[in-house]
Design an enzyme around this catalytic site. Structure first.
Site, PDB file in Angstrom:
ATOM      1  CB  CYS A   5       3.901   0.448   5.765  1.00 30.16           C
ATOM      2  SG  CYS A   5       3.014   1.526   4.489  1.00 30.16           S
TER       3      CYS A   5
ATOM      4  CG  HIS B 276       0.015  -2.308   9.689  1.00 30.92           C
ATOM      5  ND1 HIS B 276       1.267  -1.858   9.814  1.00 30.92           N
ATOM      6  CD2 HIS B 276      -0.845  -1.430   8.626  1.00 30.92           C
ATOM      7  CE1 HIS B 276       1.523  -1.052   8.545  1.00 30.92           C
ATOM      8  NE2 HIS B 276       0.270  -1.001   8.062  1.00 30.92           N
TER       9      HIS B 276
ATOM     10  CG  HIS C 233       1.919   4.421   8.999  1.00 27.72           C
ATOM     11  ND1 HIS C 233       3.212   3.810   8.876  1.00 27.72           N
ATOM     12  CD2 HIS C 233       0.844   3.696   8.521  1.00 27.72           C
ATOM     13  CE1 HIS C 233       2.829   2.845   8.102  1.00 27.72           C
ATOM     14  NE2 HIS C 233       1.778   2.663   7.886  1.00 27.72           N
TER      15      HIS C 233
END
Lengths: 425, 354
Positions: free
Chosen positions: A182, A320, A353
């Site tokens: 990520c 995030h 995400h």
């Protein structure tokens, strides 16, 4: 000679809001959320049934052919479709976003020497291909007769998207494929800036593409317990007291990054300055972030320092903010410790995400403060959590002029990256 | 990237090959051609409790990587302030255990066909819940970093060759910029994974002489050292033009690219040893004349003995080269890797010592 600086001169995006950067920017500016039921495969029996899915049911040759800037040879996209290559949705997303960024920056022959720095997600595995090779309780795959028919089978290679972007845009520079989970999108853009600053490149096409909205992607994440168990559009609510997990998203964001003097000389539009960045590792556990957020804090601190700024210069933090209980708490601690009450938001409640592409799409969102004086909101944030003692922007964006913003991306495995963007002057 | 002065010191090396886990001595075995043929490695089993626990989440390549990282740290005697040590690795494709995939697929079958509905209902529950951690590419770097407490700057590059060279370049850049003073660099991979083998077959690499192998190597690089094993003087990735839609350049094009790439990296310095790591016969043919053009006294082809272990190949070639320079007392070597990604990686290494 002054320090070489990297600036963003073009952007392209594909997200749950649709194809194109404007779809993303307008969706975020309107404070909308694009999370909904998964449509590209039948997920009714899966533990997770919602996603930030790009509103395209099938990635196909005709999809690529209708997008200006994806310069295909006659029959090329059809051959890709025939070979199975387009079954991996991120290949199309990456190509479309790259072509949009390239066109937006008005790149031409002179820019073809550009390097490519791209964050890409896992290979997409095709379970139905494996099923064909199942023999009892064993899957028989390998060299020779066990290799399967021609084309992309069993899984798509990680660097397929990079290979196709390089070919279609005719890039002749070096290629780097970041696979920091990520954090990959953020590290790919940070790497591009570093190449420019140290004179290793004058132009870099950078960003990321990913899609885990497929049976193994969604299934694998569900087994980890990372997604919210609620199959609702509000499933992901970062920093909210009731948060219970992430929502998987998909898409791509690509940027043209170039040396500032060169960009100004050719009359390019400067969208943002890449002012500083830093990476750190949690070195904690494979399954959880470091609870005290200390290595995330170190990444933010160093990125700010490398930008020759003080923490008080940062006017907005794009977190995030996955919406998982552990990530948001640790990140909030780190943000509080360094920046105090700085306005902070996460766009994951709106687009999901995007995994390897998360950092890239979030940097694309970070252009809004400079282009529209808007700080993106946090979709579905309603109840503040005392464990996340930061100034979270609610679902509506905040109208404010800021000079510098910082974006965080933290990867599974503990890789952290923070990137500082500045308003161009 | 050309590094100033003597370059950056390399103070430790660790490799995992068919010869086992080792710090030094690989070059001699490569020269003597006394290494076993590339095959599936039998790495040391985990013995520490934390290794045993974490190994359950690891792919083969991740375990290889953890082993060479530990080996390099021990040889470098970097026991202190590990949180500031950087880690930059070239990593390969995801290495899911086929048994896990088979369990998932078998539990998803209905009337002899793969059933998506059944996959969601039963298939997913048949595999390890932490399966995803085994398949994420970056975990080849992260597991080792977690076990060894490396929390500094880092990057994981997908690599079929040049990604690992990029990892070295970025590690050097991190040290030069002051982001860290010490870093581990390397690559770990297996080309023997069934899905990778199938991929290499379909892409035509196996037919053209690619010898699949597996392995890992890690180098400990630092900003200063008194008597290092060697120095990294230059590191560069050279993209090579290829026809659109093909994976690797034509042999002649690769040949034409290799000489200027080598000369550019050497910047008029003489080179005594040339170490080549071509993926197979066409790349080998393209690089054939290079040692003669560079007037090198010795040339070694590491792929002939070590095979092609994709992300690990360049790092293994650097390890062999540092060993060679010490063993033969030669001042400088050029390492040129040409992996199945089609581009060239060039690294110039110099002999260490006081």
């Amino acid at each position: 000679m002054g320090r070489r600086r990297a600036v963003i001169t073009g952007v392209g995006a594909v997200s749950a809001f649709g194809v194109g950067y404007d779809a993303l920017a307008n969706g975020l500016a309107a404070g909308r959320s694009a999370i909904g039921p998964i449509r590209n495969f039948d997920a009714r029996t899966f533990p997770t049934r919602v996603a930030g899915e790009v509103p395209i049911e099938k990635t196909s040759a005709s999809l690529l052919e209708k997008h200006r800037g994806v310069l295909l040879h006659i029959g090329e996209a059809a051959a890709w479709e025939h070979s199975g290559l387009l079954r991996d949705r991120k290949v199309c997303f990456g190509l479309i976003a790259a072509a949009e960024a390239w066109r937006h920056a008005r790149c031409g022959t002179a820019e073809r020497r550009a390097a490519l720095s791209i964050g890409l997600g896992l290979e997409q595995a095709f379970l139905e291909d494996f099923a064909d090779q199942l023999d009892g309780d064993e899957i028989r795959i390998g060299a020779g007769d066990l290799a399967g028919p021609e084309g992309v089978r069993f899984r798509s290679r990680v660097d397929l998207t990079a290979e196709k972007i390089r070919g279609v845009l005719g890039l002749s520079g070096r290629v780097a494929v970041h696979v920091s989970a990520c954090a990959a999108g953020g590290t790919a853009v940070a790497h591009a800036a570093s190449l420019i600053e140290r004179g290793a490149a004058d132009v870099v096409l950078c960003g990321a593409a990913d899609s885990m909205v497929n049976p193994l992607g969604i299934g694998g994440m569900s087994r980890l317990g990372a997604p919210s168990p609620r199959a609702e559009p509000s499933a992901c609510r970062p920093f909210d007291r009731r948060r219970d997990g992430l929502v998987v998203g998909e898409g791509a964001a690509m940027f043209v990054v170039e040396e500032e003097g060169r960009a100004r000389t050719r009359g390019a539009d400067l969208l943002a300055v890449l002012a500083g960045s830093a990476t750190t590792q949690d070195a904690y556990r494979a399954t959880a972030p470091r609870p005290d957020g200390s290595r995330a804090l170190a990444a933010m601190e160093r990125a700010v320092r490398r930008a020759n700024l003080a923490p008080s210069d940062i006017g907005y933090v794009n977190a995030h903010g996955t919406g998982t209980p552990l990530n948001d708490m640790a990140e909030a601690k780190a943000i509080r410790a360094l920046f105090g009450d700085v306005p902070t938001s996460s766009i994951k409640g709106a687009v999901g995400h995007l995994m390897a592409a998360a950092g890239a799409i979030e940097l694309a969102a970070c252009l809004l403060p400079f282009t529209r004086d808007l700080l993106p909101g946090t979709a579905h944030f309603e109840e503040p959590d005392p464990e996340c003692p930061i100034h979270v922007i609610g679902p509506r964006p905040l109208q404010r002029r800021v000079e510098y913003v910082l974006s965080n991306s933290f990867g599974f495995g503990g890789q952290n990256v923070s990137v500082v963007l500045g308003r161009p002057r | 990237m050309r590094l100033d002065g003597k370059g950056l010191p390399v103070i430790a090396v660790s490799t995992l090959t068919a010869a086992g886990l080792a710090g030094r001595g690989l070059a001699q075995r490569v020269l003597e051609k006394s290494l076993p043929r590339p095959s599936e490695l039998a790495p040391p089993a985990p013995s520490r409790p934390e290794d045993i626990r974490q190994k359950k989440l690891m792919s083969r390549a991740a375990w290889f990587s953890a082993l060479v990282m530990r080996g390099a740290l021990e040889e470098a005697r970097w026991d202190e302030a590990r949180a500031e040590i950087g880690a930059f690795f070239g990593v390969g494709a995801s290495g899911a255990e086929m048994d896990e995939v088979a369990r998932l697929v078998a539990a998803s079958m209905e009337d002899g066909q793969f059933s998506l509905a059944r996959c969601g209902r039963e298939g997913l529950d048949a595999c390890n819940p932490l399966f995803a951690f085994q398949i994420m590419n970056n975990f080849t770097l992260c597991h080792g970093a977690i076990l060894e407490g490396l929390a500094g700057p880092n990057a994981a590059f997908f690599s079929r060759g040049t990604g690992t060279v990029t990892a070295l370049e970025e590690a050097c850049a991190a040290i030069m910029s002051g982001a860290c003073e010490r870093a581990l660099v390397g690559g770990a991979d297996t080309a023997l994974h069934p899905v990778t083998m199938a991929e290499l077959e379909r892409e035509g690499f196996l037919r053209q002489g690619l010898t699949p192998a597996e392995g890992a190597a890690a180098l400990a690089i630092t900003s200063t050292a008194e008597a290092p094993l060697g120095y990294v003087e230059a590191v560069r990735v050279f993209p090579v033009e290829r026809p659109r839609g093909t994976l690797v350049p034509r042999t002649g094009v690769l040949r034409d690219a290799a000489v200027p790439a080598a000369l550019d990296a050497l910047e008029d310095q003489p080179c005594d040893v040339v170490v080549l790591a071509p993926w197979g016969a066409p790349a080998r043919e393209a690089l054939l004349d290079l040692p003669q053009v560079l007037e090198a006294e010795l040339s070694v082809d590491t792929s002939l003995t070590l095979g092609e272990s994709l992300a690990a190949t360049p790092a293994l070639a650097w390890a062999v080269t540092l060993d060679l320079l010490a063993h033969l007392d030669k001042p400088r070597a050029l390492v040129l890797s040409a992996g199945p990604d089609g581009d060239l990686g060039v690294v110039v290494l110099a002999k260490g010592g006081a």
